[in-house]
Every structure is written in C-alpha cells, then in structure tokens.
Motif scaffolding. Sequence first.
Motif, mmCIF file in Angstrom:
data_model
loop_
_atom_site.group_PDB
_atom_site.id
_atom_site.type_symbol
_atom_site.label_atom_id
_atom_site.label_comp_id
_atom_site.label_asym_id
_atom_site.label_seq_id
_atom_site.Cartn_x
_atom_site.Cartn_y
_atom_site.Cartn_z
ATOM 1 N N ASP A 1 -49.408 -26.549 -7.468
ATOM 2 C CA ASP A 1 -49.597 -28.006 -8.179
ATOM 3 C C ASP A 1 -48.098 -28.213 -8.943
ATOM 4 N N CYS A 2 -47.364 -28.941 -8.603
ATOM 5 C CA CYS A 2 -45.841 -28.856 -9.228
ATOM 6 C C CYS A 2 -45.390 -30.348 -9.675
ATOM 7 N N ARG A 3 -44.797 -30.377 -10.754
ATOM 8 C CA ARG A 3 -44.294 -31.697 -11.306
ATOM 9 C C ARG A 3 -42.644 -31.410 -11.537
ATOM 10 N N VAL A 4 -42.103 -32.361 -11.435
ATOM 11 C CA VAL A 4 -40.519 -32.536 -12.006
ATOM 12 C C VAL A 4 -40.323 -33.702 -12.781
ATOM 13 N N LEU A 5 -39.931 -33.332 -13.984
ATOM 14 C CA LEU A 5 -39.378 -34.353 -14.841
ATOM 15 C C LEU A 5 -38.060 -34.696 -15.063
ATOM 16 N N GLU A 6 -37.634 -35.589 -14.657
ATOM 17 C CA GLU A 6 -36.225 -35.925 -14.772
ATOM 18 C C GLU A 6 -35.978 -36.120 -16.270
ATOM 19 N N LEU A 7 -34.583 -35.773 -16.613
ATOM 20 C CA LEU A 7 -34.120 -35.696 -18.176
ATOM 21 C C LEU A 7 -34.173 -37.136 -18.738
ATOM 22 N N LEU B 1 -31.650 -38.306 -23.761
ATOM 23 C CA LEU B 1 -31.117 -39.625 -24.049
ATOM 24 C C LEU B 1 -30.245 -40.053 -25.197
ATOM 25 N N ALA B 2 -30.778 -39.081 -26.408
ATOM 26 C CA ALA B 2 -29.747 -39.131 -27.602
ATOM 27 C C ALA B 2 -28.438 -38.426 -27.350
ATOM 28 N N ASN B 3 -28.416 -37.595 -26.484
ATOM 29 C CA ASN B 3 -27.195 -37.035 -26.129
ATOM 30 C C ASN B 3 -26.408 -37.684 -25.134
ATOM 31 N N PHE B 4 -26.854 -38.663 -24.504
ATOM 32 C CA PHE B 4 -26.228 -39.588 -23.519
ATOM 33 C C PHE B 4 -25.877 -38.687 -22.192
ATOM 34 N N ASP B 5 -26.786 -37.654 -22.002
ATOM 35 C CA ASP B 5 -26.471 -36.737 -20.889
ATOM 36 C C ASP B 5 -27.861 -36.368 -20.357
ATOM 37 N N THR B 6 -28.256 -37.251 -19.509
ATOM 38 C CA THR B 6 -29.316 -36.986 -18.624
ATOM 39 C C THR B 6 -29.338 -36.314 -17.317
ATOM 40 N N ARG B 7 -28.407 -35.715 -17.161
ATOM 41 C CA ARG B 7 -28.266 -34.805 -15.894
ATOM 42 C C ARG B 7 -29.283 -33.690 -15.933
ATOM 43 N N GLY B 8 -29.978 -33.753 -14.748
ATOM 44 C CA GLY B 8 -31.014 -32.723 -14.591
ATOM 45 C C GLY B 8 -32.404 -33.011 -14.708
ATOM 46 N N PHE B 9 -33.207 -31.882 -14.771
ATOM 47 C CA PHE B 9 -34.601 -31.749 -14.686
ATOM 48 C C PHE B 9 -35.311 -30.628 -14.983
ATOM 49 N N ILE B 10 -36.755 -30.812 -15.458
ATOM 50 C CA ILE B 10 -37.370 -29.624 -15.498
ATOM 51 C C ILE B 10 -38.632 -29.563 -14.389
ATOM 52 N N LYS B 11 -38.751 -28.464 -13.855
ATOM 53 C CA LYS B 11 -39.668 -28.434 -12.812
ATOM 54 C C LYS B 11 -40.716 -27.501 -13.221
ATOM 55 N N MET B 12 -41.944 -27.777 -13.114
ATOM 56 C CA MET B 12 -42.959 -26.771 -13.442
ATOM 57 C C MET B 12 -44.110 -26.321 -12.257
ATOM 58 N N VAL B 13 -44.210 -25.355 -12.135
ATOM 59 C CA VAL B 13 -45.031 -24.630 -10.813
ATOM 60 C C VAL B 13 -46.374 -23.951 -11.541
ATOM 61 N N ALA B 14 -47.343 -24.690 -11.204
ATOM 62 C CA ALA B 14 -48.841 -24.306 -11.462
ATOM 63 C C ALA B 14 -49.668 -23.916 -10.429
ATOM 64 N N GLU B 15 -50.570 -22.782 -10.716
ATOM 65 C CA GLU B 15 -51.671 -22.672 -9.768
ATOM 66 C C GLU B 15 -52.519 -23.874 -9.493
ATOM 67 N N ALA B 16 -52.619 -24.286 -8.204
ATOM 68 C CA ALA B 16 -53.602 -25.207 -7.892
ATOM 69 C C ALA B 16 -55.003 -24.906 -8.427
#
Length: 466
Positions: free
Chosen positions: A370-376, A383-398
């Motif tokens: 079960d996975c999720r991707v959070l855009e920056l 947002l405070a850096n004015f640099d939202t390039r990228g993401f965090i992806k988390m992989v979990a066991e279903a």
Amino acid sequence: MKPVSIAIIGSGSAAFACAIQAVDRGARVTLVEAGEVIGGTCVNVGCVPSKILIRAAQLAEQQRRNPFAGIADAEPAVDRPQLIRQQQARVEELRAAKYQHILDTTPDIQLLRGRARFADAHTMSIARADGSEERLSADQFLIATGASPALPPIPGLADTPYWTSDDAVFADQAPEHLVVIGSSVVAVELAQAYRRLGSRVTVLARSSLLFREEPLLGEGLTRAFEDEGIRVLGQTQASRADYRDGEFILDTNSGQIRGDRLLVATGRNPNTADLGLEAIGVETGPGGAVRVDESLRTSVPHIYAAGDCSDMPQFVYVAAAAGTRAAINMTGGEARLDTSAMPAVIFTDPQVATVGLSEQEAHVRGIETDCRVLELENVPRALANFDTRGFIKMVAEAGSHRLLGVQVLAHEGGEVIQAAALALRNRMTVEQLADQLFPYLTMVEGLKLCAQTFAGDVKRLSCCAG
C-alpha cells in the motif's frame, strides 16, 4: 598469548576501520598499499572533493537564480583554480587527520608500500616499487582494495582523453560543453555541478536517469535537470567516440553529439583482478566483486573483504561498518552487517534519498503493498522555501501497514532519510510514524505528513496539525 596478526590490502575507509577496531581488540595489523597516497577513494577523489564541488556549484546557482522576489539574481564570478586549491587543501587536511595521524599514533598498525598478491592462503607476496619483493604471512586477511572507474566498450573511446570522475572533480576549468555518458549517482551529481559552474551539459542515458531506482525519482530529477538547461537524452547509446581538434565526437542513436569534454561515469569495477584470488579459492562474482556473507567472510574462512571490492553496496559508510565488523570477527567476536535499512543519498539538487524497498522491489519479493506519494507542495517547509520540486513516497505492507521503504526527491532530502531509516529499523507502521512529534517547518515533517495520507487527506489539515 600471541596477538592475532591481520594483513589488510588497501588503506581506505574499510581498511582503516578494520585496523582501528582490530588493534583496540589486541591484534597487530599490517596495511599494504600500492598507491601513492593513503585514504582510498572517498577522501582523495570521491565523497569529499565531489561534495565540495557540488556545494560550491549550488551556491553559484543560488546567486544565478533564486525564488525570492526581493533578492536580485546575478551571474556568479567563478574562479575555478581557486576553488580547486581550497578543495585540495581540505582533502589533504582530512587525509592527514583521519588516516596519517592514525598511523603516526598507533604503533600496532604498520604500513607497507607495494602491490600485494596472494602466494597461498596464508601468505602474500608484496612487489615494491624498487623491484624487490617481500613475503607477509598473517592469521587473518582483509581484502579492501576498492574499485576503479569502469570504461564501457565504445569503439574509439579508449583512444580519447576522456574524463573519469577522478579527473572531473579536480579539473581547473569548466568546459564549454560537457558530455556525460552515464545516468547513475556520479553521472548526475557531476553533470549538475558543471552546469551550475557555467558549462553546457548533455547527458547520455542508456535507459533513463536513475533507472535502477523508483521510476518517479528519475522522472522528477530529469524535469529538474531540464529546467536548469541540462539536456538529457534517454534511451541513448554511443556507437563510436572520436577526438579531433580539441573536440569529442560521439555517434549515437540520437544523432551526433559534440563537446570539448567527455565524462565517462558508467560505474566502477572492483580492484581484484591481480590478487590471485582464484588460486586460493576466494570466490568472486560479476565484475570481480568478492563474495562475502553477513560476517564479511569470503569463501575462505580466514579471509574477509569489505568496501567497494566486495559485493556489498558501494557506499563509504557501508565500507567502514563492514571493516569494523570484520575486525570483530577476526578477533573472536560475532558481528553481522545488516543493510536492510541502509539509507542512500544522491547529492543532486533536489537530492535523491532512499531507504528500504521500492514498490517494485517489494512486489518482486511477493509482498503486497500500500503506497502513498506526497507532493512537496503539501510540505510547509518546501512552501516557505519557495521550492516545491519533488515528493516523498512511502511503501507499506498491505494490511499491517508496516513501513517497507521510503523514497524522497527534495531539497536536502538526505537530511530527511535517516528518520525514515530509524522507523524502518524499528519496524514501525505508518500509523505509528504519523503519531510521532515532528518539528514544524522542517523537511523531515514531510515524513509525518506522508504517513498521515494513509488515513486521510493532508490538504484538510491545519498547517501544523498533529
């Protein structure tokens, strides 16, 4: 009782970590080094000088363009020879402090200069520069010979003055147009650094950038590169290389590519070919990497291997950890090296940081995920850096939601990944991670936010919701 005698081939991070631990446990150690300087790849031509180069290039780029409305952009004045002098001075300082000082202050570690080869399973022959030869016997051995840049089989390439990474990190001038063959760690780090130091850069990727990683990482980094003006040619291979009148000419399936410098960054091969390993029964794998178990033992029980010459991951912190554990096992202890929660960082901007399994790797192992991707754009620090390039992806066991892996593409993503590694090591679920306190307006808070997406929509949270 007579102390254990240990002979180590090499003098890099794995070698010194082993030597220090071994003498602390009562052994006597002899290091055998064939090169002109001690310290191995990391301090001399790898991690240290490359990260200095990358950081200098990053600061130059921040002058050239920044996201803040009230700060004027300006083309940086880059004095490459002066940067090289500063870089080399820091390399020499660290080599003296972390390697030579150890030799000078530890009588039970001796250094022999020469090229070692196993004469039999308990004896090495050491060929010295003056033509003489010495025999060295020991109770235990560590092979820590590192690796060297690999050269792809491109016709004509060997006859050109191409750069390896060893050359690129100390070049005193930035080329007008740098062509890079390669798509992994060294290739992408140096490609971006030279672009930021003022070069035009073209990257030839046989497949895509970072093709061994989670696909979203390569896709995101490609967009970042193209935004900076780096030309990325995917699915591109050179069929011939020539050098005429100060120019490299590459024939590729994407057309002819020309540049005044060519960086070949297609991996590194273990330095094991001339050690006589086959004759004594030490097994090697693809490319000559020495096969080791979790105790760092080779197929010959009293011979160990660590670092880039082994089949362990090629990271300096893995090499040092392996050297330390090998020393413990050589001196009667029992230690294992577990790399299942090993963090890795690629020092581009945004940085690429990973730990554990990707979604694809989990599926190969038969694990339902079960996975999720959070855009920056959902991370307040970005947002405070004015640099939202990228993401965090988390992989979990279903089902269980136990964390299996995390992939990050973010500014300073390397500062985020260790928290994920600790969560992985402690077999936390995403719910447990989401319940932790994270300081507001830090990039690592993105881990908590990503974990929270397994239960709801983070867009509906207040800015620092717990």
